[in-house]
Scaffold this motif. Structure first.
Motif, PDB file in Angstrom:
ATOM      1  N   ILE A 162      39.582  37.429  39.381  1.00 52.21           N
ATOM      2  CA  ILE A 162      40.206  38.290  38.380  1.00 52.21           C
ATOM      3  C   ILE A 162      41.677  37.892  38.325  1.00 52.21           C
ATOM      4  CG2 ILE A 162      40.772  40.639  37.675  1.00 52.21           C
ATOM      5  CD1 ILE A 162      38.371  41.610  39.263  1.00 52.21           C
ATOM      6  N   VAL A 163      42.080  37.328  37.190  1.00 52.19           N
ATOM      7  CA  VAL A 163      43.448  36.852  37.018  1.00 52.19           C
ATOM      8  C   VAL A 163      44.232  37.921  36.259  1.00 52.19           C
ATOM      9  CG1 VAL A 163      44.924  35.019  36.100  1.00 52.19           C
ATOM     10  CG2 VAL A 163      42.646  34.467  37.016  1.00 52.19           C
ATOM     11  N   ASP A 164      44.940  38.741  37.010  1.00 49.79           N
ATOM     12  CA  ASP A 164      45.684  39.875  36.449  1.00 49.79           C
ATOM     13  C   ASP A 164      47.155  39.472  36.340  1.00 49.79           C
ATOM     14  OD1 ASP A 164      46.725  42.325  35.734  1.00 49.79           O
ATOM     15  OD2 ASP A 164      45.725  43.446  37.334  1.00 49.79           O
ATOM     16  N   TYR A 165      47.468  38.664  35.327  1.00 42.14           N
ATOM     17  CA  TYR A 165      48.814  38.086  35.222  1.00 42.14           C
ATOM     18  C   TYR A 165      49.864  39.116  34.804  1.00 42.14           C
ATOM     19  CZ  TYR A 165      48.070  37.888  30.127  1.00 42.14           C
ATOM     20  OH  TYR A 165      47.822  38.212  28.796  1.00 42.14           O
ATOM     21  N   LEU A 166      49.427  40.258  34.297  1.00 41.37           N
ATOM     22  CA  LEU A 166      50.351  41.335  33.941  1.00 41.37           C
ATOM     23  C   LEU A 166      50.509  42.357  35.063  1.00 41.37           C
ATOM     24  CD1 LEU A 166      49.143  41.977  30.270  1.00 41.37           C
ATOM     25  CD2 LEU A 166      51.240  40.816  30.969  1.00 41.37           C
ATOM     26  N   ILE A 222      48.341  44.842  35.920  1.00 44.38           N
ATOM     27  CA  ILE A 222      48.036  46.154  35.350  1.00 44.38           C
ATOM     28  C   ILE A 222      46.831  46.826  36.012  1.00 44.38           C
ATOM     29  CG2 ILE A 222      49.068  45.620  33.117  1.00 44.38           C
ATOM     30  CD1 ILE A 222      46.260  45.099  32.026  1.00 44.38           C
ATOM     31  N   GLY A 223      46.175  46.156  36.945  1.00 45.75           N
ATOM     32  CA  GLY A 223      45.014  46.740  37.599  1.00 45.75           C
ATOM     33  C   GLY A 223      45.364  47.965  38.420  1.00 45.75           C
ATOM     34  N   GLY A 224      44.361  48.739  38.748  1.00 46.01           N
ATOM     35  CA  GLY A 224      44.584  49.932  39.561  1.00 46.01           C
ATOM     36  C   GLY A 224      45.148  49.596  40.930  1.00 46.01           C
ATOM     37  N   ARG A 225      45.947  50.497  41.500  1.00 43.81           N
ATOM     38  CA  ARG A 225      46.568  50.238  42.804  1.00 43.81           C
ATOM     39  C   ARG A 225      45.527  50.021  43.901  1.00 43.81           C
ATOM     40  NH1 ARG A 225      49.908  54.176  40.651  1.00 43.81           N
ATOM     41  NH2 ARG A 225      48.772  55.825  41.735  1.00 43.81           N
ATOM     42  N   ARG A 226      44.365  50.643  43.775  1.00 43.25           N
ATOM     43  CA  ARG A 226      43.336  50.450  44.794  1.00 43.25           C
ATOM     44  C   ARG A 226      42.760  49.036  44.762  1.00 43.25           C
ATOM     45  NH1 ARG A 226      41.048  53.461  40.736  1.00 43.25           N
ATOM     46  NH2 ARG A 226      38.995  52.855  39.900  1.00 43.25           N
ATOM     47  N   PHE A 227      43.035  48.314  43.672  1.00 40.45           N
ATOM     48  CA  PHE A 227      42.557  46.935  43.566  1.00 40.45           C
ATOM     49  C   PHE A 227      43.652  45.909  43.854  1.00 40.45           C
ATOM     50  CE2 PHE A 227      39.690  49.313  40.700  1.00 40.45           C
ATOM     51  CZ  PHE A 227      38.480  49.007  41.312  1.00 40.45           C
ATOM     52  N   ILE A 228      44.888  46.150  43.387  1.00 36.47           N
ATOM     53  CA  ILE A 228      45.945  45.145  43.570  1.00 36.47           C
ATOM     54  C   ILE A 228      47.103  45.641  44.426  1.00 36.47           C
ATOM     55  CG2 ILE A 228      45.357  44.000  41.410  1.00 36.47           C
ATOM     56  CD1 ILE A 228      47.848  45.252  40.150  1.00 36.47           C
ATOM     57  N   SER A 236      42.807  38.051  42.199  1.00 34.75           N
ATOM     58  CA  SER A 236      41.845  38.549  43.188  1.00 34.75           C
ATOM     59  C   SER A 236      40.679  37.573  43.249  1.00 34.75           C
ATOM     60  CB  SER A 236      41.339  39.940  42.801  1.00 34.75           C
ATOM     61  OG  SER A 236      42.405  40.849  42.664  1.00 34.75           O
ATOM     62  N   VAL A 237      40.423  37.020  44.423  1.00 30.76           N
ATOM     63  CA  VAL A 237      39.320  36.082  44.606  1.00 30.76           C
ATOM     64  C   VAL A 237      38.230  36.778  45.416  1.00 30.76           C
ATOM     65  CG1 VAL A 237      38.589  33.887  45.606  1.00 30.76           C
ATOM     66  CG2 VAL A 237      40.814  34.065  44.457  1.00 30.76           C
ATOM     67  N   TYR A 238      37.109  37.038  44.751  1.00 32.17           N
ATOM     68  CA  TYR A 238      35.969  37.685  45.387  1.00 32.17           C
ATOM     69  C   TYR A 238      34.985  36.610  45.853  1.00 32.17           C
ATOM     70  CZ  TYR A 238      37.540  42.120  43.380  1.00 32.17           C
ATOM     71  OH  TYR A 238      38.265  43.238  43.059  1.00 32.17           O
ATOM     72  N   ARG A 239      34.602  36.674  47.114  1.00 28.58           N
ATOM     73  CA  ARG A 239      33.663  35.717  47.694  1.00 28.58           C
ATOM     74  C   ARG A 239      32.415  36.460  48.148  1.00 28.58           C
ATOM     75  NH1 ARG A 239      34.480  32.462  53.413  1.00 28.58           N
ATOM     76  NH2 ARG A 239      32.700  31.046  53.230  1.00 28.58           N
ATOM     77  N   LEU A 240      31.253  35.942  47.762  1.00 29.18           N
ATOM     78  CA  LEU A 240      29.998  36.591  48.132  1.00 29.18           C
ATOM     79  C   LEU A 240      29.664  36.290  49.583  1.00 29.18           C
ATOM     80  CD1 LEU A 240      27.891  38.285  46.516  1.00 29.18           C
ATOM     81  CD2 LEU A 240      26.492  36.216  46.448  1.00 29.18           C
ATOM     82  N   VAL A 241      29.572  37.339  50.389  1.00 32.22           N
ATOM     83  CA  VAL A 241      29.246  37.222  51.815  1.00 32.22           C
ATOM     84  C   VAL A 241      28.095  38.179  52.115  1.00 32.22           C
ATOM     85  CG1 VAL A 241      30.071  37.446  54.180  1.00 32.22           C
ATOM     86  CG2 VAL A 241      31.625  36.621  52.397  1.00 32.22           C
ATOM     87  N   GLU A 278      27.412  40.714  49.370  1.00 37.00           N
ATOM     88  CA  GLU A 278      28.479  41.594  48.919  1.00 37.00           C
ATOM     89  C   GLU A 278      29.784  40.809  48.803  1.00 37.00           C
ATOM     90  OE1 GLU A 278      28.872  45.020  51.380  1.00 37.00           O
ATOM     91  OE2 GLU A 278      26.749  45.564  51.256  1.00 37.00           O
ATOM     92  N   TYR A 279      30.657  41.276  47.913  1.00 31.01           N
ATOM     93  CA  TYR A 279      31.930  40.603  47.714  1.00 31.01           C
ATOM     94  C   TYR A 279      32.972  41.040  48.742  1.00 31.01           C
ATOM     95  CZ  TYR A 279      30.960  38.348  43.187  1.00 31.01           C
ATOM     96  OH  TYR A 279      30.483  37.534  42.176  1.00 31.01           O
ATOM     97  N   ASP A 280      33.586  40.046  49.377  1.00 29.61           N
ATOM     98  CA  ASP A 280      34.841  40.238  50.089  1.00 29.61           C
ATOM     99  C   ASP A 280      35.941  39.760  49.154  1.00 29.61           C
ATOM    100  OD1 ASP A 280      33.628  41.187  52.351  1.00 29.61           O
ATOM    101  OD2 ASP A 280      33.736  39.300  53.453  1.00 29.61           O
ATOM    102  N   VAL A 281      37.122  40.371  49.225  1.00 24.50           N
ATOM    103  CA  VAL A 281      38.187  40.007  48.300  1.00 24.50           C
ATOM    104  C   VAL A 281      39.442  39.614  49.048  1.00 24.50           C
ATOM    105  CG1 VAL A 281      39.007  42.397  48.055  1.00 24.50           C
ATOM    106  CG2 VAL A 281      39.465  40.722  46.239  1.00 24.50           C
ATOM    107  N   GLN A 282      40.145  38.619  48.508  1.00 19.99           N
ATOM    108  CA  GLN A 282      41.449  38.204  49.006  1.00 19.99           C
ATOM    109  C   GLN A 282      42.402  38.172  47.823  1.00 19.99           C
ATOM    110  OE1 GLN A 282      41.363  34.584  51.285  1.00 19.99           O
ATOM    111  NE2 GLN A 282      43.519  34.711  51.862  1.00 19.99           N
ATOM    112  N   LEU A 283      43.598  38.740  48.011  1.00 19.56           N
ATOM    113  CA  LEU A 283      44.572  38.850  46.935  1.00 19.56           C
ATOM    114  C   LEU A 283      45.654  37.787  47.086  1.00 19.56           C
ATOM    115  CD1 LEU A 283      45.058  42.737  46.812  1.00 19.56           C
ATOM    116  CD2 LEU A 283      43.294  41.341  45.691  1.00 19.56           C
ATOM    117  N   PHE A 284      46.034  37.190  45.950  1.00 20.90           N
ATOM    118  CA  PHE A 284      47.090  36.179  45.938  1.00 20.90           C
ATOM    119  C   PHE A 284      48.155  36.592  44.934  1.00 20.90           C
ATOM    120  CE2 PHE A 284      43.155  34.155  47.191  1.00 20.90           C
ATOM    121  CZ  PHE A 284      43.527  33.501  48.365  1.00 20.90           C
TER     122      PHE A 284
END
Length: 217
Positions: A158-162, A164-170, A179-184, A187-193
């Motif tokens: 998810i490329v949120d260049y503005l 604007i996503g919810g605080r619980r996500f970004i 946000s890079v979601y990896r299937l493990v 289920e998705y694990d997420v890492q934020l950049f």
């Protein structure tokens, strides 16, 4: 068959149009106009009118496509980035047109609707899928994240260049985030950049891309 949706259109909070009649995926695919100033997706049986990517959204999606193509060649993977397609959900009640997607050529034999309809039905055919956020953030962080996880797509950006996503996500304070979601284990694990950080792709580990490059180039 789908009726005439030109009337009774309902505005949604994502600035799309929902047509109130529930339809099947096959009827939706048959109804899709060959050319239009809008994109259309099917969300749980409801046709949703989506604006086509414009301006910065379109530029960033194009840059990501170029960088992914370069990384694919470097990695010598049998993958490619198609111009357009529809990803059907696992329950067949939804169909999405992602901003960017990588397909595995070696697995297209398991996709009976690819050659004639550009429809992907198996998540394993998709090593990586990307959505660029420029409108209603819930579409990408909630609706599509759940659908892509259920389908078993290995990696979802998810490329949120503005920012604007919810605080619980970004997180907070809000800022441009990939946000890079990896299937493990299903289920998705997420890492934020964020600014100054290199985006780490699990599917393409040699990819050299930062969020600064996406925003400032």
């Amino acid at each position: 068959m789908i009726g005439d949706f030109s009337s009774k259109a309902l505005k949604t909070n994502s600035m799309a149009q929902n047509f109130p009649q529930l339809v099947s995926f096959d009827d939706f695919n048959e109804w899709l106009p060959a050319s239009s100033e809008h994109r259309y997706e099917l969300w749980d049986g409801v046709i949703v009118e989506m604006p086509k990517p414009r301006g910065e959204h379109s530029r960033i999606a194009g840059l990501i496509t170029a960088e992914l193509n370069f990384a694919i060649r470097q990695a010598q993977q049998p993958w490619f980035v198609p111009k357009e397609l529809i990803v059907r959900s696992i329950n067949s009640r939804s169909g999405f047109e992602p901003d960017v997607v990588i397909l595995d050529k070696t697995l297209l034999g398991q996709e009976p609707r690819w050659d004639k309809e550009s429809i992907i039905t198996n998540g394993s055919t998709i090593p990586l899928i990307v959505e660029v956020v420029s409108g209603n953030w819930q579409d990408d962080y909630v609706v599509k994240q759940v659908a892509y996880e259920a389908l078993g797509i290995a990696e979802y950006w998810i490329v949120d260049y503005l920012g604007i996503g919810g605080r619980r996500f970004i997180g907070a304070p809000k800022q441009p985030t990939v946000s890079v979601y990896r299937l493990v284990e299903g289920e998705y694990d997420v890492q934020l950049f964020r600014a100054g950080e290199a985006i780490q792709s699990f599917s393409l580990p040699t990819l050299a891309l930062t969020i600064d490059t996406l925003i400032e180039s």
